[in-house]
Design a protein around this motif. Structure first.
Motif, PDB file in Angstrom:
ATOM      1  N   GLY A  83       0.791  -1.222   0.000  1.00 13.15           N
ATOM      2  CA  GLY A  83       0.000   0.000   0.000  1.00 13.15           C
ATOM      3  C   GLY A  83       0.823   1.271   0.000  1.00 13.15           C
ATOM      4  O   GLY A  83       0.391   2.284   0.516  1.00 13.15           O
ATOM      5  N   GLN A 107      -9.831  -0.750  -3.225  1.00 15.47           N
ATOM      6  CA  GLN A 107     -10.098  -2.134  -2.827  1.00 15.47           C
ATOM      7  C   GLN A 107     -10.054  -3.035  -4.042  1.00 15.47           C
ATOM      8  O   GLN A 107     -10.572  -2.649  -5.068  1.00 15.47           O
ATOM      9  N   ALA A 135      -7.286  -3.843  -1.220  1.00 14.06           N
ATOM     10  CA  ALA A 135      -6.075  -3.165  -0.788  1.00 14.06           C
ATOM     11  C   ALA A 135      -4.865  -3.941  -1.285  1.00 14.06           C
ATOM     12  O   ALA A 135      -4.933  -5.147  -1.524  1.00 14.06           O
TER      13      ALA A 135
END
Length: 136
Positions: free
Chosen positions: A36, A52, A54
């Motif tokens: 991320g 999403q 993630a």
């Protein structure tokens, strides 16, 4: 978003659930450490529309569902999904979410979103894993 730390020496687990237009996006779990780290056109502080799945998430459904913050000036988005065997399939949508139209095999996937319209660009590649026990 809930953040839980199992111990000071392990990565934090992040669990999120998103509802878009009355459609529940699957709950995903990811490790925050090393994942991320993208800073791209899809990244902003809008926690109501997180990206999403993630990065590095494990998806619990065999038909993955995608969501991202809206990009101003976007007329359409294309999701490119690279399968574990290396082939890539793309789907287009006018909205900032998309449910893949069929179940996919278990394994590690890479995905990215391309934006078309007044604002043109592409999000960074992100990965996720479809769990072998995923329900279709």
């Amino acid at each position: 978003m809930t953040v839980r730390t199992r111990s000071p020496r392990t990565a934090a687990a992040i669990a999120t659930s998103v509802i878009v237009a009355g459609f529940a996006i699957a709950t995903h779990t990811a490790r925050a450490q090393g994942c991320g780290t993208q800073a791209d056109i899809l990244t902003r502080s809008d926690h109501m529309a997180p990206v999403q799945p993630a990065d590095c998430a494990t998806v619990l459904h065999a038909a993955p569902q995608f969501a991202w913050p809206q990009v101003g000036g976007a007329e359409a988005y294309t999701i490119a999904l690279t399968f574990p065997d290396g082939h890539t399939e793309s789907r287009s949508t006018k909205g900032n979410w998309f449910a893949w139209d069929r179940p996919v095999p278990a394994g590690r996937y890479q995905w990215r979103v391309m934006v078309a319209g007044r604002k043109v660009g592409a999000g960074a590649a992100r990965t996720f894993v479809v769990d072998g026990a995923a329900a279709s």
